[in-house]
Scaffold this motif. Structure first.
Motif, PDB file in Angstrom:
ATOM      1  N   LEU A  30       0.878  -1.237  -0.005  1.00  0.00           N
ATOM      2  CA  LEU A  30      -0.018   0.277   0.113  1.00  0.00           C
ATOM      3  C   LEU A  30       0.931   1.213  -0.004  1.00  0.00           C
ATOM      4  CD1 LEU A  30      -2.572  -0.963   2.522  1.00  0.00           C
ATOM      5  CD2 LEU A  30      -3.020  -0.498   0.274  1.00  0.00           C
ATOM      6  N   LYS A  41       2.102   2.019  -3.385  1.00  0.00           N
ATOM      7  CA  LYS A  41       0.974   2.521  -4.257  1.00  0.00           C
ATOM      8  C   LYS A  41       1.271   1.567  -5.633  1.00  0.00           C
ATOM      9  CE  LYS A  41      -0.092   7.047  -2.560  1.00  0.00           C
ATOM     10  NZ  LYS A  41      -0.389   8.515  -2.978  1.00  0.00           N
ATOM     11  N   TYR A  69      -5.196  -0.772  -2.663  1.00  0.00           N
ATOM     12  CA  TYR A  69      -5.214   0.479  -2.223  1.00  0.00           C
ATOM     13  C   TYR A  69      -6.575   1.315  -2.028  1.00  0.00           C
ATOM     14  CZ  TYR A  69      -3.851   5.498  -1.263  1.00  0.00           C
ATOM     15  OH  TYR A  69      -3.501   6.706  -0.789  1.00  0.00           O
ATOM     16  N   LYS A 120      -8.718   2.480   1.047  1.00  0.00           N
ATOM     17  CA  LYS A 120      -9.296   3.729   0.971  1.00  0.00           C
ATOM     18  C   LYS A 120     -10.455   3.864   1.162  1.00  0.00           C
ATOM     19  CE  LYS A 120      -8.275   8.376  -0.993  1.00  0.00           C
ATOM     20  NZ  LYS A 120      -7.436   9.049  -1.945  1.00  0.00           N
ATOM     21  N   SER A 144       2.171   6.069   2.599  1.00  0.00           N
ATOM     22  CA  SER A 144       2.475   6.471   1.243  1.00  0.00           C
ATOM     23  C   SER A 144       3.585   7.506   0.665  1.00  0.00           C
ATOM     24  CB  SER A 144       1.193   6.769   0.384  1.00  0.00           C
ATOM     25  OG  SER A 144       0.158   5.863   0.508  1.00  0.00           O
TER      26      SER A 144
END
Length: 114
Positions: free
Chosen positions: A13, A16, A22, A26, A43
């Motif tokens: 994660l 990315k 992800y 989110k 991130s």
């Protein structure tokens, strides 16, 4: 301490490199500003172990509280090549423009000359 798979998921994660994964996280964290902040912190510093560990702990808590999220998270994780890497195994992922050489190797005893 989060289980090792959650550390791996958190690292993916942070990099990315796993868009579907992800997006799942989110969405789960959307109504939790503190959780979103941890996702963002990991991130922006994908090689820093502290934000990744904090994110893994947050994922562990979220999984314990929501079995559907846990299943969705693990399902997305299994779709990624990284999920198949085992301890002591080798897994390389190369993305973007490559201008140099890439080597994938297990145990190397001695020099490598290209």
């Amino acid at each position: 301490m989060p289980e090792p798979i959650l550390i791996s998921i958190a690292a993916a994660l942070a990099a990315k490199g796993a868009t579907g994964l992800y997006d799942v996280v989110k969405r789960k964290f959307a109504k939790n500003p503190a959780a979103l902040a941890e996702l963002e912190a990991a991130s922006v510093a994908p090689t820093d172990t502290q934000p990744i560990r904090a994110l893994a702990e947050r994922l562990e808590t979220a999984e314990a509280q929501d079995r559907e999220f846990a299943e969705e998270l693990r399902t997305e994780w299994r779709k990624l090549p990284e999920s198949g890497a085992t301890y002591g195994g080798v897994h390389n992922t190369v993305t973007g423009n490559v201008t140099g050489k890439v080597i994938q190797a297990g145990d190397v005893h001695g020099n490598i000359n290209l």
